[in-house]
Design a protein around this motif. Structure first.
Motif, PDB file in Angstrom:
ATOM      1  N   GLY A  24       0.807  -1.214   0.000  1.00 35.43           N
ATOM      2  CA  GLY A  24       0.000   0.000   0.000  1.00 35.43           C
ATOM      3  C   GLY A  24       0.838   1.261   0.000  1.00 35.43           C
ATOM      4  N   GLY A  25       0.158   2.408   0.118  1.00 37.44           N
ATOM      5  CA  GLY A  25       0.859   3.686   0.145  1.00 37.44           C
ATOM      6  C   GLY A  25       0.982   4.321  -1.220  1.00 37.44           C
ATOM      7  N   PHE A  26       1.415   3.562  -2.200  1.00 38.53           N
ATOM      8  CA  PHE A  26       1.515   4.085  -3.566  1.00 38.53           C
ATOM      9  C   PHE A  26       0.190   3.939  -4.327  1.00 38.53           C
ATOM     10  CE2 PHE A  26       5.950   2.910  -2.572  1.00 38.53           C
ATOM     11  CZ  PHE A  26       6.553   4.119  -2.811  1.00 38.53           C
ATOM     12  N   HIS A  27      -0.579   2.905  -4.010  1.00 43.31           N
ATOM     13  CA  HIS A  27      -1.811   2.637  -4.749  1.00 43.31           C
ATOM     14  C   HIS A  27      -3.059   2.606  -3.870  1.00 43.31           C
ATOM     15  CE1 HIS A  27       0.676   1.637  -8.185  1.00 43.31           C
ATOM     16  NE2 HIS A  27       1.369   0.814  -7.419  1.00 43.31           N
ATOM     17  N   PHE A  28      -2.901   2.492  -2.530  1.00 40.26           N
ATOM     18  CA  PHE A  28      -4.052   2.286  -1.656  1.00 40.26           C
ATOM     19  C   PHE A  28      -4.050   3.329  -0.538  1.00 40.26           C
ATOM     20  CE2 PHE A  28      -2.367  -1.800  -3.175  1.00 40.26           C
ATOM     21  CZ  PHE A  28      -3.402  -2.159  -4.017  1.00 40.26           C
ATOM     22  N   SER A  29      -5.154   4.053  -0.410  1.00 39.06           N
ATOM     23  CA  SER A  29      -5.233   5.099   0.608  1.00 39.06           C
ATOM     24  C   SER A  29      -6.098   4.705   1.792  1.00 39.06           C
ATOM     25  CB  SER A  29      -5.775   6.394  -0.008  1.00 39.06           C
ATOM     26  OG  SER A  29      -7.160   6.281  -0.294  1.00 39.06           O
ATOM     27  N   ALA A  30      -6.640   3.470   1.796  1.00 41.54           N
ATOM     28  CA  ALA A  30      -7.486   2.978   2.894  1.00 41.54           C
ATOM     29  C   ALA A  30      -8.698   3.879   3.134  1.00 41.54           C
ATOM     30  CB  ALA A  30      -6.662   2.832   4.177  1.00 41.54           C
ATOM     31  N   GLY A  31      -9.217   4.472   2.070  1.00 40.91           N
ATOM     32  CA  GLY A  31     -10.398   5.323   2.185  1.00 40.91           C
ATOM     33  C   GLY A  31     -10.103   6.784   2.460  1.00 40.91           C
ATOM     34  N   GLU A  33      -8.616   9.097   0.569  1.00 39.67           N
ATOM     35  CA  GLU A  33      -8.944   9.965  -0.561  1.00 39.67           C
ATOM     36  C   GLU A  33     -10.440  10.217  -0.646  1.00 39.67           C
ATOM     37  OE1 GLU A  33      -7.795  10.451  -5.278  1.00 39.67           O
ATOM     38  OE2 GLU A  33      -7.868   8.445  -4.427  1.00 39.67           O
ATOM     39  N   SER A  34     -11.238   9.171  -0.508  1.00 37.87           N
ATOM     40  CA  SER A  34     -12.688   9.331  -0.572  1.00 37.87           C
ATOM     41  C   SER A  34     -13.216  10.147   0.606  1.00 37.87           C
ATOM     42  CB  SER A  34     -13.357   7.950  -0.593  1.00 37.87           C
ATOM     43  OG  SER A  34     -14.764   8.068  -0.654  1.00 37.87           O
ATOM     44  N   THR A  35     -12.671   9.903   1.796  1.00 40.44           N
ATOM     45  CA  THR A  35     -13.085  10.665   2.977  1.00 40.44           C
ATOM     46  C   THR A  35     -12.802  12.151   2.789  1.00 40.44           C
ATOM     47  OG1 THR A  35     -12.675   8.765   4.431  1.00 40.44           O
ATOM     48  CG2 THR A  35     -12.723  10.939   5.467  1.00 40.44           C
ATOM     49  N   LEU A 206      -0.431   7.310   5.933  1.00 40.81           N
ATOM     50  CA  LEU A 206       0.384   8.523   5.990  1.00 40.81           C
ATOM     51  C   LEU A 206       1.116   8.770   4.675  1.00 40.81           C
ATOM     52  CD1 LEU A 206       1.664   8.053   9.628  1.00 40.81           C
ATOM     53  CD2 LEU A 206       0.082   9.801   8.819  1.00 40.81           C
ATOM     54  N   SER A 207       1.533   7.714   3.993  1.00 40.65           N
ATOM     55  CA  SER A 207       2.139   7.885   2.674  1.00 40.65           C
ATOM     56  C   SER A 207       1.120   8.457   1.692  1.00 40.65           C
ATOM     57  CB  SER A 207       2.663   6.538   2.157  1.00 40.65           C
ATOM     58  OG  SER A 207       3.689   6.041   2.983  1.00 40.65           O
ATOM     59  N   SER A 208      -0.120   7.977   1.790  1.00 35.28           N
ATOM     60  CA  SER A 208      -1.177   8.496   0.926  1.00 35.28           C
ATOM     61  C   SER A 208      -1.445   9.960   1.225  1.00 35.28           C
ATOM     62  CB  SER A 208      -2.464   7.689   1.131  1.00 35.28           C
ATOM     63  OG  SER A 208      -2.261   6.323   0.858  1.00 35.28           O
ATOM     64  N   SER A 209      -1.399  10.318   2.512  1.00 34.11           N
ATOM     65  CA  SER A 209      -1.624  11.702   2.904  1.00 34.11           C
ATOM     66  C   SER A 209      -0.556  12.629   2.327  1.00 34.11           C
ATOM     67  CB  SER A 209      -1.641  11.820   4.430  1.00 34.11           C
ATOM     68  OG  SER A 209      -1.822  13.156   4.841  1.00 34.11           O
ATOM     69  N   VAL A 210       0.689  12.158   2.292  1.00 35.34           N
ATOM     70  CA  VAL A 210       1.765  12.947   1.700  1.00 35.34           C
ATOM     71  C   VAL A 210       1.510  13.126   0.204  1.00 35.34           C
ATOM     72  CG1 VAL A 210       4.236  12.989   1.174  1.00 35.34           C
ATOM     73  CG2 VAL A 210       3.455  12.285   3.442  1.00 35.34           C
ATOM     74  N   ARG A 211       1.104  12.056  -0.481  1.00 36.47           N
ATOM     75  CA  ARG A 211       0.838  12.138  -1.912  1.00 36.47           C
ATOM     76  C   ARG A 211      -0.355  13.046  -2.217  1.00 36.47           C
ATOM     77  NH1 ARG A 211       0.372   7.122  -5.483  1.00 36.47           N
ATOM     78  NH2 ARG A 211       0.748   8.759  -7.016  1.00 36.47           N
ATOM     79  N   LEU A 212      -1.317  13.098  -1.286  1.00 32.32           N
ATOM     80  CA  LEU A 212      -2.480  13.969  -1.452  1.00 32.32           C
ATOM     81  C   LEU A 212      -2.180  15.411  -1.037  1.00 32.32           C
ATOM     82  CD1 LEU A 212      -5.245  11.551  -0.101  1.00 32.32           C
ATOM     83  CD2 LEU A 212      -5.052  12.393  -2.460  1.00 32.32           C
ATOM     84  N   ASN A 213      -0.952  15.678  -0.614  1.00 30.04           N
ATOM     85  CA  ASN A 213      -0.510  17.013  -0.200  1.00 30.04           C
ATOM     86  C   ASN A 213      -1.277  17.514   1.023  1.00 30.04           C
ATOM     87  OD1 ASN A 213       1.304  19.131  -0.562  1.00 30.04           O
ATOM     88  ND2 ASN A 213      -0.204  20.368  -1.671  1.00 30.04           N
ATOM     89  N   VAL A 291     -17.057   6.249  -7.248  1.00 31.32           N
ATOM     90  CA  VAL A 291     -17.986   7.214  -7.848  1.00 31.32           C
ATOM     91  C   VAL A 291     -17.365   8.602  -7.970  1.00 31.32           C
ATOM     92  CG1 VAL A 291     -19.934   5.926  -6.892  1.00 31.32           C
ATOM     93  CG2 VAL A 291     -19.072   7.931  -5.656  1.00 31.32           C
ATOM     94  N   MET A 292     -16.142   8.781  -7.456  1.00 29.33           N
ATOM     95  CA  MET A 292     -15.486  10.087  -7.571  1.00 29.33           C
ATOM     96  C   MET A 292     -15.068  10.341  -9.013  1.00 29.33           C
ATOM     97  SD  MET A 292     -13.188  10.368  -4.085  1.00 29.33           S
ATOM     98  CE  MET A 292     -12.073   9.076  -4.603  1.00 29.33           C
ATOM     99  N   HIS A 293     -15.124  11.596  -9.442  1.00 30.67           N
ATOM    100  CA  HIS A 293     -14.811  11.937 -10.827  1.00 30.67           C
ATOM    101  C   HIS A 293     -13.315  11.757 -11.134  1.00 30.67           C
ATOM    102  CE1 HIS A 293     -18.825  13.336 -11.717  1.00 30.67           C
ATOM    103  NE2 HIS A 293     -18.799  14.140 -10.649  1.00 30.67           N
ATOM    104  N   SER A 294     -12.475  12.048 -10.167  1.00 31.06           N
ATOM    105  CA  SER A 294     -11.029  11.865 -10.360  1.00 31.06           C
ATOM    106  C   SER A 294     -10.471  11.114  -9.150  1.00 31.06           C
ATOM    107  CB  SER A 294     -10.319  13.216 -10.508  1.00 31.06           C
ATOM    108  OG  SER A 294     -10.479  14.001  -9.340  1.00 31.06           O
ATOM    109  N   ARG A 295      -9.534  10.194  -9.400  1.00 29.92           N
ATOM    110  CA  ARG A 295      -8.992   9.370  -8.328  1.00 29.92           C
ATOM    111  C   ARG A 295      -7.491   9.204  -8.528  1.00 29.92           C
ATOM    112  NH1 ARG A 295     -13.605   6.853 -10.083  1.00 29.92           N
ATOM    113  NH2 ARG A 295     -12.405   5.434 -11.429  1.00 29.92           N
ATOM    114  N   MET A 296      -6.751   9.304  -7.437  1.00 28.41           N
ATOM    115  CA  MET A 296      -5.316   9.066  -7.475  1.00 28.41           C
ATOM    116  C   MET A 296      -4.988   7.640  -7.061  1.00 28.41           C
ATOM    117  SD  MET A 296      -2.286  11.120  -5.389  1.00 28.41           S
ATOM    118  CE  MET A 296      -2.727  12.680  -6.159  1.00 28.41           C
ATOM    119  N   PHE A 297      -5.827   7.051  -6.205  1.00 23.18           N
ATOM    120  CA  PHE A 297      -5.564   5.731  -5.644  1.00 23.18           C
ATOM    121  C   PHE A 297      -6.616   4.724  -6.092  1.00 23.18           C
ATOM    122  CE2 PHE A 297      -3.708   8.809  -2.732  1.00 23.18           C
ATOM    123  CZ  PHE A 297      -2.440   8.296  -2.509  1.00 23.18           C
TER     124      PHE A 297
END
Length: 299
Positions: A24-31, A33-35, A206-213, A291-297
């Protein structure tokens, strides 16, 4: 944690905590991004205020521990018992061991409430099987003999069997089950297996949070040390007080600000052990990822 480990176990911990592995971290945000996209992650009001990410981290880590540790521990016990058992008529067979692991995987599939979680768990779980095949199994040129050779054959019977099952559709190959099996055949202790499982989940968030800025790398390290580490220790200790697969229950927090009050915690202490869902809102938000229009993960 009070338990000690051998140099070999310490080295395995370093290998399995490598950020390049498919955990995880590079591909999985554990929810996460959606939250965030759905407006359930509060904005940071002040640099001196507690991190806005902390409530999500606490709730997600707690929910992950309560829903997966029993599966990790059961898979670890099944696989390590087979690998370490001497070849005798009373020892478990590879077919019965594989059947038990398939049943465990099916139970996790039936208890996972949304397709996004199932998808991410399957991808990471099969990645663990591939990791063993390509990076953890003993090279053929070593030519192990005696008990070491027999043990390696038992490892291969389990790991190759599970990999074949995931390819032909006999089992899904969920992350908690495959992680428990991998650590079991590598002879990593149960405590270390559970602890590292939760650490990797926290690090992925936390890796996902860094990627999401949302936060910086130094701040994420601070959260990992001062917020995640005490909670991981607490959840592993909580599991050991209520071990086993004895029951399925759905518990109570329905908000991002995760921790229950003392009365709810006391009530939980008296309940039967086993996997549980503790964060319905998090499940709903993660289920809406697609259902989000744009997704990073992917999750």
């Amino acid at each position: 944690m009070a338990s000690t480990s051998s140099p070999q176990e310490d080295f395995l911990l370093l290998l399995l905590s490598d950020s390049n592995l498919p955990t995880g971290g590079f591909h999985f945000s554990a929810g996460l991004e959606s939250t965030t996209k759905h407006g359930f992650l509060p904005k940071q009001t002040s640099p001196l205020a507690p991190s806005a990410l902390e409530p999500f981290l606490v709730a997600s880590l707690r929910a992950h521990a309560r829903s997966t540790l029993a599966f990790v521990a059961s898979a670890h016990s099944i696989s390590s018992s087979f690998v370490s058992s001497p070849s005798s008529p009373s020892s478990p067979s590879s077919s019965s061991t594989l059947s038990d692991l398939v049943d465990l995987d099916e139970l996790y599939e039936s208890m996972t409430s949304n397709h996004v979680t199932r998808r991410g768990s399957k991808t990471q779980g099969t990645g663990m099987l591939t990791l063993w095949q390509r990076g953890m199994r003993s090279p053929a040129y070593l030519q192990l003999e005696g008990e070491a050779g027999e043990m390696e054959k038992r490892k291969e019977a389990i790991m190759d069997g599970l990999r074949a099952f995931t390819r032909d559709g006999t089992m899904v190959g969920h992350m908690p089950v495959c992680w428990g099996v991998l650590c079991g055949v590598l002879s990593l202790s149960l405590d270390r297996t559970l602890h590292l499982h939760l650490f990797l989940h926290a690090r992925s968030i936390l890796s996902s949070s860094v990627r999401l800025n949302q936060t910086g790398p130094y701040h994420s390290q601070s959260l990992l040390l001062h917020t995640a580490q005490p909670l991981i220790d607490k959840e592993v200790e909580f599991y050991h007080r209520r071990p086993g697969m004895g029951g399925v229950r759905v518990g109570g927090i329905s908000r991002v600000q995760g921790e229950q009050d003392e009365e709810d915690e006391a009530e939980e202490e008296g309940r039967e052990g086993g996997p549980a869902g503790t964060w319905p809102l998090g499940e709903i938000l993660q289920g809406r990822h697609d259902v989000m229009h744009s997704r990073m993960f992917n999750t």
